[in-house]
Design a protein around this motif. Structure first.
Motif, PDB file in Angstrom:
ATOM      1  N   MET A  64     -68.097  16.734 -56.555  1.00 34.59           N
ATOM      2  CA  MET A  64     -68.093  16.796 -57.474  1.00 34.59           C
ATOM      3  C   MET A  64     -69.361  17.903 -57.845  1.00 34.59           C
ATOM      4  SD  MET A  64     -66.962  13.317 -58.723  1.00 34.59           S
ATOM      5  CE  MET A  64     -66.670  13.382 -60.684  1.00 34.59           C
ATOM      6  N   LEU A  65     -70.639  17.843 -57.645  1.00 38.58           N
ATOM      7  CA  LEU A  65     -71.274  18.694 -57.769  1.00 38.58           C
ATOM      8  C   LEU A  65     -70.664  20.301 -57.615  1.00 38.58           C
ATOM      9  CD1 LEU A  65     -75.150  17.083 -57.065  1.00 38.58           C
ATOM     10  CD2 LEU A  65     -73.491  17.849 -59.469  1.00 38.58           C
ATOM     11  N   LEU A  66     -70.675  20.002 -55.474  1.00 38.68           N
ATOM     12  CA  LEU A  66     -70.407  21.326 -55.495  1.00 38.68           C
ATOM     13  C   LEU A  66     -69.621  22.290 -56.385  1.00 38.68           C
ATOM     14  CD1 LEU A  66     -71.094  23.640 -53.337  1.00 38.68           C
ATOM     15  CD2 LEU A  66     -69.395  22.082 -52.002  1.00 38.68           C
ATOM     16  N   LYS A  67     -68.474  21.199 -56.373  1.00 39.39           N
ATOM     17  CA  LYS A  67     -67.274  22.428 -56.930  1.00 39.39           C
ATOM     18  C   LYS A  67     -67.882  22.410 -58.407  1.00 39.39           C
ATOM     19  CE  LYS A  67     -62.399  21.147 -59.296  1.00 39.39           C
ATOM     20  NZ  LYS A  67     -61.747  20.088 -60.034  1.00 39.39           N
ATOM     21  N   GLY A  68     -68.606  21.914 -59.364  1.00 42.19           N
ATOM     22  CA  GLY A  68     -69.783  22.461 -60.717  1.00 42.19           C
ATOM     23  C   GLY A  68     -69.892  23.509 -61.177  1.00 42.19           C
ATOM     24  N   ARG A  69     -71.059  23.614 -59.775  1.00 41.99           N
ATOM     25  CA  ARG A  69     -71.973  24.575 -59.200  1.00 41.99           C
ATOM     26  C   ARG A  69     -71.259  25.468 -58.697  1.00 41.99           C
ATOM     27  NH1 ARG A  69     -76.565  21.009 -56.654  1.00 41.99           N
ATOM     28  NH2 ARG A  69     -77.201  19.922 -59.328  1.00 41.99           N
ATOM     29  N   ILE A  70     -70.036  25.916 -58.489  1.00 35.86           N
ATOM     30  CA  ILE A  70     -69.160  27.018 -57.242  1.00 35.86           C
ATOM     31  C   ILE A  70     -68.408  27.110 -59.389  1.00 35.86           C
ATOM     32  CG2 ILE A  70     -67.374  27.765 -56.585  1.00 35.86           C
ATOM     33  CD1 ILE A  70     -68.090  25.670 -54.525  1.00 35.86           C
ATOM     34  N   GLU A  74     -68.725  31.119 -60.886  1.00 36.60           N
ATOM     35  CA  GLU A  74     -67.997  32.591 -61.025  1.00 36.60           C
ATOM     36  C   GLU A  74     -67.696  32.250 -62.355  1.00 36.60           C
ATOM     37  OE1 GLU A  74     -66.227  33.167 -58.988  1.00 36.60           O
ATOM     38  OE2 GLU A  74     -67.183  32.916 -57.168  1.00 36.60           O
ATOM     39  N   ASP A  75     -68.084  31.225 -63.375  1.00 35.47           N
ATOM     40  CA  ASP A  75     -68.268  31.821 -64.978  1.00 35.47           C
ATOM     41  C   ASP A  75     -69.287  32.723 -65.234  1.00 35.47           C
ATOM     42  OD1 ASP A  75     -66.018  29.535 -65.149  1.00 35.47           O
ATOM     43  OD2 ASP A  75     -67.135  28.341 -66.375  1.00 35.47           O
ATOM     44  N   ALA A  76     -70.396  32.402 -64.346  1.00 31.51           N
ATOM     45  CA  ALA A  76     -71.875  33.711 -65.002  1.00 31.51           C
ATOM     46  C   ALA A  76     -71.033  34.963 -64.335  1.00 31.51           C
ATOM     47  CB  ALA A  76     -72.707  32.689 -64.203  1.00 31.51           C
ATOM     48  N   LYS A  77     -70.062  35.220 -63.630  1.00 30.47           N
ATOM     49  CA  LYS A  77     -69.912  36.448 -63.192  1.00 30.47           C
ATOM     50  C   LYS A  77     -69.149  36.673 -65.003  1.00 30.47           C
ATOM     51  CE  LYS A  77     -67.932  36.086 -59.633  1.00 30.47           C
ATOM     52  NZ  LYS A  77     -67.891  36.003 -57.769  1.00 30.47           N
ATOM     53  N   SER A  78     -68.125  36.776 -65.214  1.00 25.99           N
ATOM     54  CA  SER A  78     -67.579  37.182 -66.399  1.00 25.99           C
ATOM     55  C   SER A  78     -68.187  37.146 -67.684  1.00 25.99           C
ATOM     56  CB  SER A  78     -66.490  35.809 -66.419  1.00 25.99           C
ATOM     57  OG  SER A  78     -66.600  34.956 -66.494  1.00 25.99           O
ATOM     58  N   ILE A  79     -69.571  36.575 -67.778  1.00 30.96           N
ATOM     59  CA  ILE A  79     -69.932  36.471 -68.610  1.00 30.96           C
ATOM     60  C   ILE A  79     -70.701  37.990 -69.210  1.00 30.96           C
ATOM     61  CG2 ILE A  79     -72.099  35.699 -70.528  1.00 30.96           C
ATOM     62  CD1 ILE A  79     -71.338  33.225 -67.711  1.00 30.96           C
ATOM     63  N   ILE A  90     -76.224  25.727 -56.062  1.00 33.17           N
ATOM     64  CA  ILE A  90     -75.066  25.410 -54.822  1.00 33.17           C
ATOM     65  C   ILE A  90     -75.826  24.697 -53.814  1.00 33.17           C
ATOM     66  CG2 ILE A  90     -73.419  26.412 -53.517  1.00 33.17           C
ATOM     67  CD1 ILE A  90     -72.336  27.822 -56.057  1.00 33.17           C
ATOM     68  N   PRO A  91     -77.266  25.368 -53.348  1.00 27.13           N
ATOM     69  CA  PRO A  91     -78.014  25.015 -52.516  1.00 27.13           C
ATOM     70  C   PRO A  91     -78.675  23.711 -52.532  1.00 27.13           C
ATOM     71  CG  PRO A  91     -78.547  27.383 -52.975  1.00 27.13           C
ATOM     72  CD  PRO A  91     -77.412  26.483 -53.617  1.00 27.13           C
ATOM     73  N   ASP A  92     -79.269  23.320 -53.665  1.00 29.32           N
ATOM     74  CA  ASP A  92     -79.619  22.456 -53.832  1.00 29.32           C
ATOM     75  C   ASP A  92     -78.975  20.802 -52.994  1.00 29.32           C
ATOM     76  OD1 ASP A  92     -81.169  21.551 -56.478  1.00 29.32           O
ATOM     77  OD2 ASP A  92     -80.190  23.842 -55.953  1.00 29.32           O
ATOM     78  N   VAL A  93     -77.085  21.386 -53.354  1.00 33.74           N
ATOM     79  CA  VAL A  93     -76.076  20.430 -52.758  1.00 33.74           C
ATOM     80  C   VAL A  93     -76.659  19.428 -51.380  1.00 33.74           C
ATOM     81  CG1 VAL A  93     -73.781  19.117 -52.635  1.00 33.74           C
ATOM     82  CG2 VAL A  93     -74.491  21.056 -54.065  1.00 33.74           C
ATOM     83  N   THR A  94     -76.564  20.847 -50.271  1.00 37.67           N
ATOM     84  CA  THR A  94     -77.160  20.855 -49.198  1.00 37.67           C
ATOM     85  C   THR A  94     -78.561  19.860 -48.698  1.00 37.67           C
ATOM     86  OG1 THR A  94     -77.161  22.888 -48.287  1.00 37.67           O
ATOM     87  CG2 THR A  94     -74.898  21.956 -48.293  1.00 37.67           C
ATOM     88  N   ALA A  95     -79.458  20.289 -49.706  1.00 36.68           N
ATOM     89  CA  ALA A  95     -80.732  19.942 -49.775  1.00 36.68           C
ATOM     90  C   ALA A  95     -80.579  18.303 -50.080  1.00 36.68           C
ATOM     91  CB  ALA A  95     -81.318  20.637 -50.643  1.00 36.68           C
ATOM     92  N   TYR A  96     -80.195  18.188 -50.673  1.00 36.43           N
ATOM     93  CA  TYR A  96     -79.899  16.580 -50.970  1.00 36.43           C
ATOM     94  C   TYR A  96     -79.914  15.879 -50.005  1.00 36.43           C
ATOM     95  CZ  TYR A  96     -82.184  16.100 -55.422  1.00 36.43           C
ATOM     96  OH  TYR A  96     -82.961  15.966 -56.702  1.00 36.43           O
ATOM     97  N   MET A  97     -78.293  16.462 -49.387  1.00 37.07           N
ATOM     98  CA  MET A  97     -77.584  15.521 -48.388  1.00 37.07           C
ATOM     99  C   MET A  97     -78.158  15.707 -46.890  1.00 37.07           C
ATOM    100  SD  MET A  97     -74.750  14.869 -49.773  1.00 37.07           S
ATOM    101  CE  MET A  97     -73.378  14.893 -48.347  1.00 37.07           C
ATOM    102  N   ASP A  98     -78.974  16.332 -46.960  1.00 35.67           N
ATOM    103  CA  ASP A  98     -79.757  16.593 -45.656  1.00 35.67           C
ATOM    104  C   ASP A  98     -80.352  16.128 -46.024  1.00 35.67           C
ATOM    105  OD1 ASP A  98     -78.122  18.698 -44.190  1.00 35.67           O
ATOM    106  OD2 ASP A  98     -79.850  20.514 -44.903  1.00 35.67           O
ATOM    107  N   HIS A  99     -81.356  15.020 -46.763  1.00 40.49           N
ATOM    108  CA  HIS A  99     -82.090  14.220 -47.547  1.00 40.49           C
ATOM    109  C   HIS A  99     -82.377  13.304 -46.997  1.00 40.49           C
ATOM    110  CE1 HIS A  99     -86.478  12.970 -48.625  1.00 40.49           C
ATOM    111  NE2 HIS A  99     -85.472  11.812 -49.221  1.00 40.49           N
ATOM    112  N   PHE A 100     -81.190  13.379 -47.423  1.00 42.26           N
ATOM    113  CA  PHE A 100     -80.883  11.599 -47.704  1.00 42.26           C
ATOM    114  C   PHE A 100     -80.224  11.246 -46.127  1.00 42.26           C
ATOM    115  CE2 PHE A 100     -81.394  11.624 -51.932  1.00 42.26           C
ATOM    116  CZ  PHE A 100     -81.901  10.549 -52.346  1.00 42.26           C
ATOM    117  N   GLY A 101     -80.004  12.095 -45.193  1.00 43.43           N
ATOM    118  CA  GLY A 101     -79.159  12.081 -43.987  1.00 43.43           C
ATOM    119  C   GLY A 101     -78.007  11.960 -44.021  1.00 43.43           C
ATOM    120  N   GLU A 102     -76.906  12.465 -44.970  1.00 47.66           N
ATOM    121  CA  GLU A 102     -75.586  12.671 -45.855  1.00 47.66           C
ATOM    122  C   GLU A 102     -75.140  13.485 -44.551  1.00 47.66           C
ATOM    123  OE1 GLU A 102     -74.293   9.687 -46.673  1.00 47.66           O
ATOM    124  OE2 GLU A 102     -75.674   8.644 -47.398  1.00 47.66           O
ATOM    125  N   LYS A 103     -73.384  13.111 -43.964  1.00 45.35           N
ATOM    126  CA  LYS A 103     -73.093  14.153 -43.126  1.00 45.35           C
ATOM    127  C   LYS A 103     -72.185  14.853 -44.968  1.00 45.35           C
ATOM    128  CE  LYS A 103     -73.550  13.196 -39.204  1.00 45.35           C
ATOM    129  NZ  LYS A 103     -75.112  13.615 -38.104  1.00 45.35           N
TER     130      LYS A 103
END
Length: 183
Positions: A64-70, A74-79, A90-103
């Motif tokens: 859900m986070l990844l979808k919202g951040r993407i 995308e919205d930022a490009k059209s402003i 977007i990289p925050d998502v993988t950083a948190y997942m890596d920290h908690f050892g989640e796949k």
């Protein structure tokens, strides 16, 4: 009218480092700002009876986070403006997942490469302003650990992190604005 492709300025850092406060102040000054998506996702989950979606269903939360951040990217490009500011990337998502050892699926890693920010401002952990609230489950030690993972993730993706000084809100804003004017 010529359509602008605004400079995407990202604010990153561990929990309670002042990102959202600075973002609000930038918005008050008339800059286009995208708020942190995770609070919205967390509140939505609570309305469904899930107290801590990240802790209970980390992959669902992160999708859900990844979808919202993407969508924000995308919205930022059209402003039609020169600069936009985004609270967490977007990289925050993988950083948190890596920290908690989640796949997580490969699409998460691909998103880190497909969506690139122009400037990344790092807000350091600052004991004096650290607080916990209903949406922030992290204690100060966990916040420090998450900060380290965020820094590693963004550096591994070849971002130049611009550290925002620990100072008053208006001084932090002036630092950011002066930095982007020099580029």
């Amino acid at each position: 009218m010529t359509k602008l492709n605004p400079v995407k300025n990202l604010l990153i850092g561990g929990p309670s480092t002042g990102k959202s406060t600075v973002l609000e102040a930038l918005s008050d000054r008339g800059y286009w700002c995208f708020p942190e998506v995770s609070r919205e996702v967390t509140l939505e989950a609570r309305q469904l009876g899930i107290e801590h979606l990240f802790l209970d269903e980390p992959l669902r939360f992160s999708e859900m986070l990844l979808k919202g951040r993407i969508k924000q990217f995308e919205d930022a490009k059209s402003i039609n403006t020169h600069q936009v500011f985004i609270d967490r990337g977007i990289p925050d998502v993988t950083a948190y997942m890596d920290h908690f050892g989640e796949k997580y699926p490969d699409e998460f890693t691909k998103a880190n490469g497909n969506y690139r920010y122009d400037n990344v401002f790092l807000f350091p952990i600052w004991n004096d302003i650290y607080t916990q609230d209903n949406e922030r489950f992290e204690d100060l030690e966990l916040a420090r650990n998450l900060q380290d993972v965020l820094i590693k993730t963004y550096r591994d993706l070849d971002y130049n992190l611009i550290e925002v000084p620990k100072s008053r809100i208006h001084e932090r804003i002036e630092f950011i604005l002066n930095t982007i004017q020099k580029k």
